[in-house]
Design a protein around this motif. Structure first.
Motif, PDB file in Angstrom:
ATOM      1  N   GLY A  59      16.199  26.340 -17.010  1.00  0.00           N
ATOM      2  CA  GLY A  59      15.009  26.446 -17.630  1.00  0.00           C
ATOM      3  C   GLY A  59      13.605  26.059 -16.787  1.00  0.00           C
ATOM      4  N   GLY A  60      12.444  26.361 -17.533  1.00  0.00           N
ATOM      5  CA  GLY A  60      11.537  26.271 -16.638  1.00  0.00           C
ATOM      6  C   GLY A  60      10.373  27.288 -16.221  1.00  0.00           C
ATOM      7  N   LYS A  61       9.429  27.174 -15.394  1.00  0.00           N
ATOM      8  CA  LYS A  61       8.342  28.499 -15.040  1.00  0.00           C
ATOM      9  C   LYS A  61       8.205  28.142 -13.348  1.00  0.00           C
ATOM     10  CE  LYS A  61       3.814  30.130 -15.430  1.00  0.00           C
ATOM     11  NZ  LYS A  61       2.054  30.371 -16.177  1.00  0.00           N
ATOM     12  N   VAL A  62       9.143  29.170 -13.051  1.00  0.00           N
ATOM     13  CA  VAL A  62       8.559  29.848 -11.324  1.00  0.00           C
ATOM     14  C   VAL A  62       7.000  29.835 -10.714  1.00  0.00           C
ATOM     15  CG1 VAL A  62       9.172  30.783  -9.275  1.00  0.00           C
ATOM     16  CG2 VAL A  62      10.480  31.046 -11.575  1.00  0.00           C
ATOM     17  N   GLU A  63       6.947  29.195 -10.286  1.00  0.00           N
ATOM     18  CA  GLU A  63       5.770  28.409 -10.238  1.00  0.00           C
ATOM     19  C   GLU A  63       5.160  28.299  -7.604  1.00  0.00           C
ATOM     20  OE1 GLU A  63       3.262  25.329 -11.625  1.00  0.00           O
ATOM     21  OE2 GLU A  63       4.884  24.429 -10.899  1.00  0.00           O
ATOM     22  N   GLN A  64       4.015  29.329  -7.431  1.00  0.00           N
ATOM     23  CA  GLN A  64       4.089  29.023  -6.242  1.00  0.00           C
ATOM     24  C   GLN A  64       3.203  27.914  -6.084  1.00  0.00           C
ATOM     25  OE1 GLN A  64       1.300  32.031  -4.087  1.00  0.00           O
ATOM     26  NE2 GLN A  64       3.088  31.577  -2.850  1.00  0.00           N
ATOM     27  N   TRP A  65       4.009  26.931  -4.358  1.00  0.00           N
ATOM     28  CA  TRP A  65       3.593  25.818  -5.043  1.00  0.00           C
ATOM     29  C   TRP A  65       3.072  25.539  -3.174  1.00  0.00           C
ATOM     30  CZ3 TRP A  65       7.292  22.147  -2.495  1.00  0.00           C
ATOM     31  CH2 TRP A  65       7.270  20.480  -2.489  1.00  0.00           C
ATOM     32  N   THR A  66       2.177  25.143  -2.655  1.00  0.00           N
ATOM     33  CA  THR A  66       1.820  23.872  -1.210  1.00  0.00           C
ATOM     34  C   THR A  66       2.385  23.498  -0.823  1.00  0.00           C
ATOM     35  OG1 THR A  66       0.620  26.590  -1.101  1.00  0.00           O
ATOM     36  CG2 THR A  66       0.730  24.929   1.016  1.00  0.00           C
ATOM     37  N   PRO A  67       3.192  22.001  -0.369  1.00  0.00           N
ATOM     38  CA  PRO A  67       3.714  21.086   0.076  1.00  0.00           C
ATOM     39  C   PRO A  67       2.169  20.094   0.630  1.00  0.00           C
ATOM     40  CG  PRO A  67       5.640  21.618   0.854  1.00  0.00           C
ATOM     41  CD  PRO A  67       4.692  23.272   0.182  1.00  0.00           C
ATOM     42  N   GLN A  68       2.024  18.980   0.640  1.00  0.00           N
ATOM     43  CA  GLN A  68       1.477  17.949   1.064  1.00  0.00           C
ATOM     44  C   GLN A  68       1.432  17.915   2.389  1.00  0.00           C
ATOM     45  OE1 GLN A  68      -0.418  14.356  -0.671  1.00  0.00           O
ATOM     46  NE2 GLN A  68       0.928  14.685  -2.876  1.00  0.00           N
ATOM     47  N   ARG A  69       0.402  18.038   3.319  1.00  0.00           N
ATOM     48  CA  ARG A  69       0.221  18.854   4.663  1.00  0.00           C
ATOM     49  C   ARG A  69       1.002  19.607   5.495  1.00  0.00           C
ATOM     50  NH1 ARG A  69       1.891  13.700   3.610  1.00  0.00           N
ATOM     51  NH2 ARG A  69       3.425  13.465   4.065  1.00  0.00           N
ATOM     52  N   SER A  70       0.874  21.077   4.319  1.00  0.00           N
ATOM     53  CA  SER A  70       1.941  22.035   4.969  1.00  0.00           C
ATOM     54  C   SER A  70       1.081  23.553   4.157  1.00  0.00           C
ATOM     55  CB  SER A  70       3.133  21.969   4.263  1.00  0.00           C
ATOM     56  OG  SER A  70       3.586  23.740   4.679  1.00  0.00           O
ATOM     57  N   SER A  71       1.010  24.325   4.980  1.00  0.00           N
ATOM     58  CA  SER A  71       0.152  25.269   5.327  1.00  0.00           C
ATOM     59  C   SER A  71       0.742  26.315   4.520  1.00  0.00           C
ATOM     60  CB  SER A  71      -0.743  25.720   6.374  1.00  0.00           C
ATOM     61  OG  SER A  71      -0.222  26.320   7.299  1.00  0.00           O
ATOM     62  N   VAL A  72       2.284  26.233   4.295  1.00  0.00           N
ATOM     63  CA  VAL A  72       2.931  26.841   4.245  1.00  0.00           C
ATOM     64  C   VAL A  72       3.357  27.299   2.458  1.00  0.00           C
ATOM     65  CG1 VAL A  72       5.035  28.216   4.329  1.00  0.00           C
ATOM     66  CG2 VAL A  72       4.685  26.704   6.478  1.00  0.00           C
ATOM     67  N   ALA A  73       3.230  28.302   1.931  1.00  0.00           N
ATOM     68  CA  ALA A  73       3.421  27.755   0.604  1.00  0.00           C
ATOM     69  C   ALA A  73       4.946  28.008  -0.287  1.00  0.00           C
ATOM     70  CB  ALA A  73       2.758  29.626  -0.357  1.00  0.00           C
ATOM     71  N   GLN A  74       5.491  27.633  -0.747  1.00  0.00           N
ATOM     72  CA  GLN A  74       7.058  27.664  -1.466  1.00  0.00           C
ATOM     73  C   GLN A  74       7.007  28.066  -2.451  1.00  0.00           C
ATOM     74  OE1 GLN A  74       9.449  24.562   0.033  1.00  0.00           O
ATOM     75  NE2 GLN A  74       8.377  23.928   1.687  1.00  0.00           N
ATOM     76  N   TRP A  75       8.187  27.637  -3.311  1.00  0.00           N
ATOM     77  CA  TRP A  75       8.347  28.218  -4.947  1.00  0.00           C
ATOM     78  C   TRP A  75       8.998  26.917  -5.366  1.00  0.00           C
ATOM     79  CZ3 TRP A  75       5.565  32.478  -6.782  1.00  0.00           C
ATOM     80  CH2 TRP A  75       5.608  33.773  -5.304  1.00  0.00           C
ATOM     81  N   ARG A  76       8.461  27.220  -6.749  1.00  0.00           N
ATOM     82  CA  ARG A  76       8.982  25.756  -7.020  1.00  0.00           C
ATOM     83  C   ARG A  76       9.343  25.640  -8.885  1.00  0.00           C
ATOM     84  NH1 ARG A  76       4.494  20.302  -7.716  1.00  0.00           N
ATOM     85  NH2 ARG A  76       3.245  21.801  -9.407  1.00  0.00           N
ATOM     86  N   VAL A  77      10.110  25.236  -9.733  1.00  0.00           N
ATOM     87  CA  VAL A  77      10.184  24.772 -10.830  1.00  0.00           C
ATOM     88  C   VAL A  77      10.651  23.893 -11.563  1.00  0.00           C
ATOM     89  CG1 VAL A  77      13.105  25.664 -10.764  1.00  0.00           C
ATOM     90  CG2 VAL A  77      11.793  25.730 -12.577  1.00  0.00           C
ATOM     91  N   ILE A  78       9.514  22.703 -12.035  1.00  0.00           N
ATOM     92  CA  ILE A  78      10.003  21.934 -12.643  1.00  0.00           C
ATOM     93  C   ILE A  78      11.120  22.084 -14.433  1.00  0.00           C
ATOM     94  CG2 ILE A  78       9.022  20.048 -14.200  1.00  0.00           C
ATOM     95  CD1 ILE A  78       6.167  20.599 -12.907  1.00  0.00           C
ATOM     96  N   THR A  79      12.738  21.613 -13.772  1.00  0.00           N
ATOM     97  CA  THR A  79      13.942  22.659 -14.511  1.00  0.00           C
ATOM     98  C   THR A  79      13.209  21.469 -16.116  1.00  0.00           C
ATOM     99  OG1 THR A  79      15.467  20.572 -13.799  1.00  0.00           O
ATOM    100  CG2 THR A  79      15.021  22.822 -12.825  1.00  0.00           C
ATOM    101  N   GLU A  80      13.886  21.862 -17.261  1.00  0.00           N
ATOM    102  CA  GLU A  80      13.674  21.495 -18.552  1.00  0.00           C
ATOM    103  C   GLU A  80      15.307  20.817 -18.806  1.00  0.00           C
ATOM    104  OE1 GLU A  80      12.810  24.346 -21.069  1.00  0.00           O
ATOM    105  OE2 GLU A  80      10.785  24.549 -20.168  1.00  0.00           O
ATOM    106  N   ALA A  81      16.478  21.392 -17.850  1.00  0.00           N
ATOM    107  CA  ALA A  81      17.601  20.522 -18.153  1.00  0.00           C
ATOM    108  C   ALA A  81      17.453  18.805 -17.850  1.00  0.00           C
ATOM    109  CB  ALA A  81      18.503  21.276 -17.336  1.00  0.00           C
ATOM    110  N   PRO A  82      18.478  18.764 -18.278  1.00  0.00           N
ATOM    111  CA  PRO A  82      18.419  16.778 -18.367  1.00  0.00           C
ATOM    112  C   PRO A  82      19.342  16.411 -17.477  1.00  0.00           C
ATOM    113  CG  PRO A  82      19.699  17.562 -20.326  1.00  0.00           C
ATOM    114  CD  PRO A  82      18.846  19.031 -19.900  1.00  0.00           C
ATOM    115  N   GLU A  83      19.735  17.396 -16.991  1.00  0.00           N
ATOM    116  CA  GLU A  83      20.731  17.079 -15.281  1.00  0.00           C
ATOM    117  C   GLU A  83      21.330  18.400 -15.196  1.00  0.00           C
ATOM    118  OE1 GLU A  83      24.605  15.053 -17.201  1.00  0.00           O
ATOM    119  OE2 GLU A  83      25.679  16.609 -17.725  1.00  0.00           O
ATOM    120  N   LEU A  84      22.189  18.282 -13.685  1.00  0.00           N
ATOM    121  CA  LEU A  84      22.126  19.678 -12.897  1.00  0.00           C
ATOM    122  C   LEU A  84      23.441  18.759 -12.932  1.00  0.00           C
ATOM    123  CD1 LEU A  84      19.865  20.160  -9.901  1.00  0.00           C
ATOM    124  CD2 LEU A  84      19.470  20.185 -12.386  1.00  0.00           C
TER     125      LEU A  84
END
Length: 362
Positions: A59-84
């Motif tokens: 679950g969750g939404k795919v979004e583009q994201w750039t870590p701090q102190r970095s110029s290279v964009a990545q992808w992330r998802v804030i999951t909705e599952a209570p556990e992995l």
């Protein structure tokens, strides 16, 4: 045969990272992003496909994201599952150190006593004393814990690196993993459940909230976790450890009567009965119907009767054709004082009950 660099680390490819927090933009443009503690794991990767697969699974939404102190964009998802659900690789998967990062990368990396980059005693301990970890992260190193795990329901072969910078989480994570490693000796794969647990503690009269990453064996029963390494198949499907073993299908019973009818001698028929006895398919005392049938077949063969047709065999017919052209009968002669040859299966030792009367069936 190929060769390896002996000092080179051999590790699986890192497909992405599992984080316990994220950042959101600061309304004040003069200030940096605002860190947020997440109640669920955040998965990040350079590959959008990996993150999209994680979003579909957890679950969750795919979004583009750039870590701090970095110029290279990545992808992330804030999951909705209570556990992995994950799998720990063999060996010790945990790496921990106190670290301080700056614009140029990692500036200090310490084990609590010795700082390895500049090769000096622990700076934070010397400067702030035993309670240095209660200082803000801008002043002291942060305890950084990393664990590489497999997420078996995501694509490709590689590890996802779980990373947390919580002081209390580091202690709880190490304790939990040490329990697991003590049980498995670090040999083989181990399925685990992971979740983020919110906790509180009182410090100097104030209540502080903190996060702990829980990593526990994902096995049906405690004894499975403490009984040593498990198979790869069990690591992929832990529920199989508690399933009853599938009983092997009973072997097909041989057709002993067909084998006996194909025999040439009574002794060979007796050997068929012996094998049936060893297999438990006839009574030991020969009182069952199969034993009686086999005995009758042996008697027929000994008497020159074809057990399949009930007719006399060719050899017996030759004996009964009469004399040849010279008036000579083709038979064996014996002295009247000699005992005549026995042409019957009773010459072969059978159980008494396996010696039927004339009414036995073939």
């Amino acid at each position: 045969m190929g060769s390896r660099i002996k000092t080179m680390k051999r590790q699986a490819a890192e497909l992405g990272r599992i984080r316990t927090g994220y950042s959101r933009p600061n309304p004040n443009p003069d200030k940096g992003p605002i860190p947020v503690k997440s109640k669920t794991f955040v998965l990040t990767s350079h590959s959008r496909d990996y993150v999209a697969a994680a979003a579909e699974l957890y679950g969750g939404k795919v979004e583009q994201w750039t870590p701090q102190r970095s110029s290279v964009a990545q992808w992330r998802v804030i999951t909705e599952a209570p556990e992995l659900r994950a799998i720990l690789p063999a060996g010790d998967p945990l790496s921990q150190s106190y670290e301080m990062w700056g614009g140029g990368g990692c500036e200090r990396r310490c084990d609590g006593e010795f700082e390895s980059i500049k090769r000096q005693p622990c700076v934070c301990l010397a400067k702030f004393g035993e309670d240095w970890h209660e200082r803000p992260p801008t002043q002291v190193c942060r305890p950084t814990s990393r664990v590489g795990v497999y997420l078996p329901d995501l694509p490709d072969v590689g590890v996802w690196r779980l990373e947390t910078k919580s002081y209390y989480a580091a202690d709880a994570l190490a304790g939990g993993l040490d329990t697991v490693l003590q049980a498995t000796e670090g040999k083989g794969l181990l399925p685990v459940r992971m979740w983020i647990e919110q906790r509180t503690r009182a410090v100097n009269g104030k209540t502080k909230q903190y996060q702990v990453v829980m990593v526990v064996p994902s096995l049906p029963k405690l004894r499975h976790a403490l009984s040593g390494p498990i198979s790869t198949a069990a690591a992929l499907d832990p529920s199989s450890l508690d399933r009853p073993a599938i009983e092997a299908a009973p072997a097909e019973r041989p057709d002993y009567l067909a084998e006996a009818r194909a025999c040439q001698t009574a002794d060979a028929v007796r050997e068929v009965w012996r094998r049936a006895n060893v297999a438990g398919h006839v009574a030991r005392d020969g009182s069952d119907e199969l034993s009686r049938d086999l005995m009758q077949i042996s008697r027929d063969i000994a008497a020159g009767v074809d057990p399949g047709t009930g007719e006399m065999t060719g050899d017996q017919d030759d004996d009964e054709q009469g004399p040849d052209a010279d008036g000579v009968y083709d038979v064996e002669a014996y002295d009247e004082h000699d005992e005549p040859p026995v042409a019957d299966a009773s010459a072969v030792s059978w159980p008494q009950a396996a010696q039927p009367g004339s009414g036995a069936r073939r």
